[in-house]
Design an enzyme around this catalytic site. Sequence first.
Site, short mmCIF file in Angstrom:
data_model
loop_
_atom_site.label_atom_id
_atom_site.label_comp_id
_atom_site.label_asym_id
_atom_site.label_seq_id
_atom_site.Cartn_x
_atom_site.Cartn_y
_atom_site.Cartn_z
N ASP A 64 -32.42 -78.47 25.60
CA ASP A 64 -31.55 -78.07 24.49
C ASP A 64 -30.85 -79.25 23.81
OD1 ASP A 64 -29.83 -78.73 26.52
OD2 ASP A 64 -28.84 -76.80 26.66
N HIS A 65 -30.78 -80.39 24.49
CA HIS A 65 -30.02 -81.51 23.92
C HIS A 65 -30.84 -82.36 22.95
CE1 HIS A 65 -26.79 -80.56 26.60
NE2 HIS A 65 -26.15 -81.69 26.37
N ASP A 119 -24.21 -80.57 33.60
CA ASP A 119 -23.61 -80.49 32.27
C ASP A 119 -22.18 -79.99 32.46
OD1 ASP A 119 -24.48 -80.36 29.16
OD2 ASP A 119 -22.83 -79.01 29.63
N ARG A 379 -15.68 -80.14 21.54
CA ARG A 379 -15.22 -81.53 21.63
C ARG A 379 -15.12 -82.16 20.25
NH1 ARG A 379 -18.34 -83.11 27.06
NH2 ARG A 379 -16.70 -82.24 28.38
N SER A 535 -17.11 -85.69 30.22
CA SER A 535 -18.37 -85.01 30.52
C SER A 535 -18.90 -85.46 31.86
CB SER A 535 -19.40 -85.27 29.41
OG SER A 535 -20.21 -86.36 29.74
N ARG A 537 -21.66 -86.71 32.34
CA ARG A 537 -22.73 -87.67 32.07
C ARG A 537 -22.83 -88.76 33.15
NH1 ARG A 537 -21.82 -89.47 26.23
NH2 ARG A 537 -21.99 -87.22 26.03
FE1 SF4 Z 1 -24.83 -78.64 24.28
FE2 SF4 Z 1 -22.91 -79.88 25.63
FE3 SF4 Z 1 -22.55 -79.21 23.05
FE4 SF4 Z 1 -22.60 -77.36 24.91
S1 SF4 Z 1 -21.07 -79.02 24.73
S2 SF4 Z 1 -23.67 -77.29 22.97
S3 SF4 Z 1 -24.13 -78.13 26.34
S4 SF4 Z 1 -24.01 -80.68 23.87
#
Ligand code: SF4
Length: 644
Positions: A64-65, A119, A379, A535, A537
């Site tokens: 998805d990223h 995540d 964010r 995050s 990460r």
């Molecule tokens: Fe994707 Fe992270 Fe944004 Fe959620 S916060 S949509 S998991 S990038």
Amino acid sequence: MGLTLAQKIIKNHIVSGEMTVGSEIGLKIDQTLTQDATGTMAYLEFEAMGVPRVKTERSVAYIDHNTLQTGFENADDHRFIQSIAKKHGIWFSRPGNGICHQVHLERFGIPGKTLIGSDSHTPTGGGIGMLAMGAGGLDVAVAMGGGPYYITMPKMLRVNLTGKLSPWVSAKDVILKVLQILSVKGGVGKIVEYAGEGVKSLTVPERATITNMGAELGATTSIFPSDEITRSFLKAQGREEDWVELSSDPDAVYDEEISIDLSELVPLAACPHSPDNVKTVDEIGAIKVDQVCIGSCTNSSYLDLMRVASILKGKTVHPDVSLAIAPGSKQVYNMLAQNGALADLIAAGARILECACGPCIGMGQSPNSKGISLRTFNRNFEGRSGTADGQIYLVSPETAAASALTGVFTNPQTLGEEAPIALPEKFLINDNMVVAPAPESEMDKVEILRGPNIKEFPTTDPLPETIAAKALLKVGDNITTDHIMPAGAKILPYRSNIPYLSNFCFGVCDKEFPARCREYGKGIVIGGANYGQGSSREHAALVPLYLGVKAVIAKSFARIHCANLANAGILPLVFKDEADYDRIDQMDELELPDIRSAIAGNSKIIVKDLTKGIEFEAEAVLSARQREMVLAGGLLNYTREQSK
Ligand code: SF4
């Protein structure tokens, strides 16, 4: 004494430690999830462990990223993840099927189960009554291999919800209110439990919006009870058999409690550049808006997008606004297509993006320079949008849609009467974009596809007796993982290529940092408070490791990043006296004598600043197990040692 809801789930899954606040506990993990940006590394690590099949009840790999395919790199990563998933017993959610947290909630989440995901917004699963936590990729790899996940037993914070939301006020406004009250540090070391009469007025997707942004509080996780509303959601997803009733005991004791009267809330927005910089939409006033983005794992559910469609229906997006909408999942997208809401969005002039993270992770749709962008995301750190001077406001889908029409920040309460929108009795269920793993008997036949972008992850040696290195970087408070290892369309395709990524480490703070690391071969980073927030990460630990960072000495750490540093084999230390932070300058020559013995014996840690001729004390914020791990040179070395 009764137990809170989270304590009950912990009690059912604890495999080591005591349930006393502050002590380390090991938890059996039922489910794992990965996304592609962290997944490639997690699967390389899983592979290195040598466990043939995952030992969890359900593990799912999502794409998805990094879905832009402007070169071969992302596509290579997708192939690698698909093939390794097939071999080792992991379900694979194909690109286009949706954002990991949205799809997991719809199709896999089960109340009362434990879930860790590589995540940081994995706590979204708390909306359905799961104990769902963000973790490093290595932790996920270990959990897939059957190992426990270790956390520090958190405090319990109860958020008592009373009343009912007013028209045009939604779940996003609830969590923005919580962020305003508690701040981005307010949840650190805590599990946030939502309770009270007000809970009954919130659907599962609304609850998930709230638990999703618990990550921005720094909380270990957030959780809602599993009740009749949860049951209806699971029934509508064709999974009623997964439902169990779960709530806290009436005499449960919480360490902290706050109350929010839902009926008093008004539309809110988090202003640049922090999710807790919250004001009412009316306070912000009618400032001009350049871009509106609706989607992300926070606000891309069927309910969210139906509300947006009803606001946009029969109208036109303001000529000065670019409106982009990314549905959270194929299920949502398909339902909007079938009931005509998608046509309303298109007719109004929305730019429909694929079901993926997209602009939330800087994959396209960067705003114009100095542009004001209203986003329903979670964010708004500086630069995350891909535009360094972009001004990002976090808002509800209702505020976003209303502002897209007017071209200025608009309180949706000015729109008149709100059309009631309910969840469907039955969602459209079609899991044809989820690929099942090969049966165990056929796993040997599956070839793992490795393109040239798949590089090995860095390893490290056991902790030496003495660390002697320069303070190659000194940074201030609230350094995020985005500062340490930026994301964005130019960098994300290389998440499985640490040598390439190292060129961008701390680029936002100091572009010369990677070059200095290469010149000196090793170094120490000096950090302020809440170092590594933001995050899960793990690249924010693996890339500094590759560059030779041996230790980070900070005023305090964000939980997941601290664990990721220890997992990587980088020593995380805090100043015993924060005032010592001011005594060190960048490029000072530091020495940590007898550090191995000090870590092994949990004894006093001395840091000598040879340049200034001073010394001070530091502390290792590590559990006994993490000490062992750091001594071994990280979790992978440690896991290998343990399995000998
Ligand atoms: Fe994707 Fe992270 Fe944004 Fe959620 S916060 S949509 S998991 S990038």
